[in-house]
Design a protein around this motif. Sequence first.
Motif, PDB file in Angstrom:
ATOM      1  N   PRO A   1       0.826  -1.217   0.000  1.00  0.00           N
ATOM      2  CA  PRO A   1       0.000   0.000   0.000  1.00  0.00           C
ATOM      3  C   PRO A   1       0.859   1.266   0.000  1.00  0.00           C
ATOM      4  O   PRO A   1       2.001   1.261   0.488  1.00  0.00           O
ATOM      5  CB  PRO A   1      -0.800  -0.111   1.304  1.00  0.00           C
ATOM      6  N   PRO A   2       0.351   2.354  -0.558  1.00  0.00           N
ATOM      7  CA  PRO A   2       1.079   3.636  -0.545  1.00  0.00           C
ATOM      8  C   PRO A   2       1.454   4.031   0.881  1.00  0.00           C
ATOM      9  O   PRO A   2       0.719   3.759   1.836  1.00  0.00           O
ATOM     10  CB  PRO A   2       0.073   4.622  -1.144  1.00  0.00           C
ATOM     11  N   GLY A   3       2.607   4.667   0.998  1.00  0.00           N
ATOM     12  CA  GLY A   3       3.051   5.116   2.313  1.00  0.00           C
ATOM     13  C   GLY A   3       3.932   4.130   3.044  1.00  0.00           C
ATOM     14  O   GLY A   3       4.416   4.409   4.146  1.00  0.00           O
ATOM     15  N   THR A   4       4.141   2.949   2.435  1.00  0.00           N
ATOM     16  CA  THR A   4       5.013   1.959   3.060  1.00  0.00           C
ATOM     17  C   THR A   4       6.458   2.456   3.032  1.00  0.00           C
ATOM     18  O   THR A   4       6.952   2.900   2.008  1.00  0.00           O
ATOM     19  CB  THR A   4       4.911   0.614   2.327  1.00  0.00           C
ATOM     20  N   ALA A   5       7.117   2.368   4.165  1.00  0.00           N
ATOM     21  CA  ALA A   5       8.456   2.940   4.297  1.00  0.00           C
ATOM     22  C   ALA A   5       9.533   2.031   3.720  1.00  0.00           C
ATOM     23  O   ALA A   5       9.346   0.813   3.567  1.00  0.00           O
ATOM     24  CB  ALA A   5       8.753   3.207   5.770  1.00  0.00           C
TER      25      ALA A   5
ATOM     26  N   LYS B   1      -5.274  -9.497  -6.055  1.00  0.00           N
ATOM     27  CA  LYS B   1      -4.330  -8.380  -6.077  1.00  0.00           C
ATOM     28  C   LYS B   1      -4.378  -7.577  -4.775  1.00  0.00           C
ATOM     29  O   LYS B   1      -3.334  -7.214  -4.202  1.00  0.00           O
ATOM     30  CB  LYS B   1      -4.632  -7.462  -7.261  1.00  0.00           C
ATOM     31  N   LYS B   2      -5.594  -7.270  -4.316  1.00  0.00           N
ATOM     32  CA  LYS B   2      -5.742  -6.457  -3.108  1.00  0.00           C
ATOM     33  C   LYS B   2      -5.135  -7.154  -1.898  1.00  0.00           C
ATOM     34  O   LYS B   2      -4.396  -6.540  -1.113  1.00  0.00           O
ATOM     35  CB  LYS B   2      -7.220  -6.168  -2.859  1.00  0.00           C
ATOM     36  N   SER B   3      -5.431  -8.434  -1.738  1.00  0.00           N
ATOM     37  CA  SER B   3      -4.908  -9.172  -0.587  1.00  0.00           C
ATOM     38  C   SER B   3      -3.400  -9.341  -0.676  1.00  0.00           C
ATOM     39  O   SER B   3      -2.700  -9.327   0.347  1.00  0.00           O
ATOM     40  CB  SER B   3      -5.594 -10.539  -0.474  1.00  0.00           C
ATOM     41  N   LEU B   4      -2.872  -9.488  -1.899  1.00  0.00           N
ATOM     42  CA  LEU B   4      -1.413  -9.567  -2.064  1.00  0.00           C
ATOM     43  C   LEU B   4      -0.767  -8.267  -1.616  1.00  0.00           C
ATOM     44  O   LEU B   4       0.240  -8.273  -0.887  1.00  0.00           O
ATOM     45  CB  LEU B   4      -1.063  -9.869  -3.518  1.00  0.00           C
ATOM     46  N   SER B   5      -1.322  -7.135  -2.022  1.00  0.00           N
ATOM     47  CA  SER B   5      -0.780  -5.841  -1.609  1.00  0.00           C
ATOM     48  C   SER B   5      -0.809  -5.694  -0.095  1.00  0.00           C
ATOM     49  O   SER B   5       0.178  -5.267   0.523  1.00  0.00           O
ATOM     50  CB  SER B   5      -1.581  -4.713  -2.265  1.00  0.00           C
ATOM     51  N   GLN B   6      -1.918  -6.096   0.531  1.00  0.00           N
ATOM     52  CA  GLN B   6      -2.036  -6.009   1.990  1.00  0.00           C
ATOM     53  C   GLN B   6      -0.994  -6.886   2.680  1.00  0.00           C
ATOM     54  O   GLN B   6      -0.434  -6.512   3.713  1.00  0.00           O
ATOM     55  CB  GLN B   6      -3.441  -6.444   2.423  1.00  0.00           C
ATOM     56  N   THR B   7      -0.740  -8.051   2.104  1.00  0.00           N
ATOM     57  CA  THR B   7       0.222  -8.977   2.717  1.00  0.00           C
ATOM     58  C   THR B   7       1.651  -8.484   2.544  1.00  0.00           C
ATOM     59  O   THR B   7       2.476  -8.584   3.461  1.00  0.00           O
ATOM     60  CB  THR B   7       0.074 -10.380   2.105  1.00  0.00           C
TER      61      THR B   7
END
Length: 463
Positions: free
Chosen positions: A21-25, A68-74
Amino acid sequence: MAPMATPETTTILHRCRIAPPPGTALQSLPLTFFDMVWLHFNPIQRLLFYEYPCSTTHFLETLIPNFKKSLSQTLKHFLPLAGNLIYPLNSGTQPQFLYLPGDSVSVTIAESIRASEYFNYLTGNKPRNADDFYAFVPDLPQPKIEHKSSCKIIPVFAIQITLFPETDICVGFTNHHAVGDASSIVGFIKAWSSIATLGKDDELLATEKSLPFYDRSVVKDQLGVGNTFWTQMDVFRVESLPLKFPINKVRSTYILRKNDIQKLKNLIQAKKLNLTYLSSFTITTAYIWTCLIKSATAAGEDVNDTEPEHFVFAVDARRRLDSPVPATYFGNCVAFGATKDMHGKLKGDEGLFVAAELIGEVIVKKVNNKDEILRDAENWMSKLGCLIPKRCFGVAGSPRFDMYDTDFGWGKPVKYEAVSIDGAGSMSLCKSREFEGGLEIGLSLPKKKMDAFADIFYAGLNM
């Protein structure tokens, strides 16, 4: 036997890249000596097959968006998989794993043009052409050279999801071995399947013990083994031999049920009264190893009785180190056990008993001994390099791994395949899907040798 897979086996519907997700450091991780061993080995490739009747429209409009959404969250919790291995082209600095905001994982979405009978063939246990599986295995993107920093940028993870229209789904995973051992990658897959099913990561966040642990300082390297390994890279590299197609092997799956393992245990104990360690792992690997050795003659191999037969296995060292590492430590944290004996001795009537004793002794004296498990760590690379051209058999996986409870919302998989054993000279090992307390063994061998092995394997269980 079905024909060899060709590029026409599947149609690529879509290629994309999935980022956290956006904002990940940013995240930067040094390699430990546990990681360094695997820098030049072939990628690890896994396939999970699911029975899930669905149309192409439903697949693309409903399943893929959640996929795709769950992959991004993981990936938010498993940043090294979205990042890259930064490999310096000079030996002055060491490699690192680096995730930069915007980095992502390559995802291929495909559709099989074969009928459901092809899926049934792929997910069977009988011999299948090893080449047939590669249409469903994702390739890692090609590395890039960054001339400004004099580094090679190496992607470490890729995914492919393939629909068999109206019947089934296959999910393929490919990872660079240096980024994580089986415990780490299986942990990621389980976390992803949980998030895909629940639609959120609450369960993963519910306890810190579920989140991956990244602090490299817990891996103590007081002897500077990592520096030794990196220096050795200039002298020699321990590399897997690249696969060449056609592979000229078949893949087969064998099941040892709980009562089979107990029967073998009773047989061994009756012959070796003083054995101090006889686990399911010891029994299973000793049996498969000796069945394989005995099949050599029937397969037309000319092996001298004095030729050494080597057996090597990786073992999760997290809880076995002098200073234990958290179970959720992400990366490689495996030590090695190894033993050997002469071909003639292991193929004889006493071979199973000899093998069980050899493997058990290694586990007791080294693997389960915190004072011994890392004693010769500085020699791992040189020893592995020496074994590659020799008669050597290994293990990929563990009886602890249950790949059959990986549910992305489509039910449990009907088959797991460790594809990378095609080039590794290893058996795959995981819990059985069908039989409680049983184990599932995967092998990839030339057909003549597989046929000989099968005869010996089943004959031994029917004694």
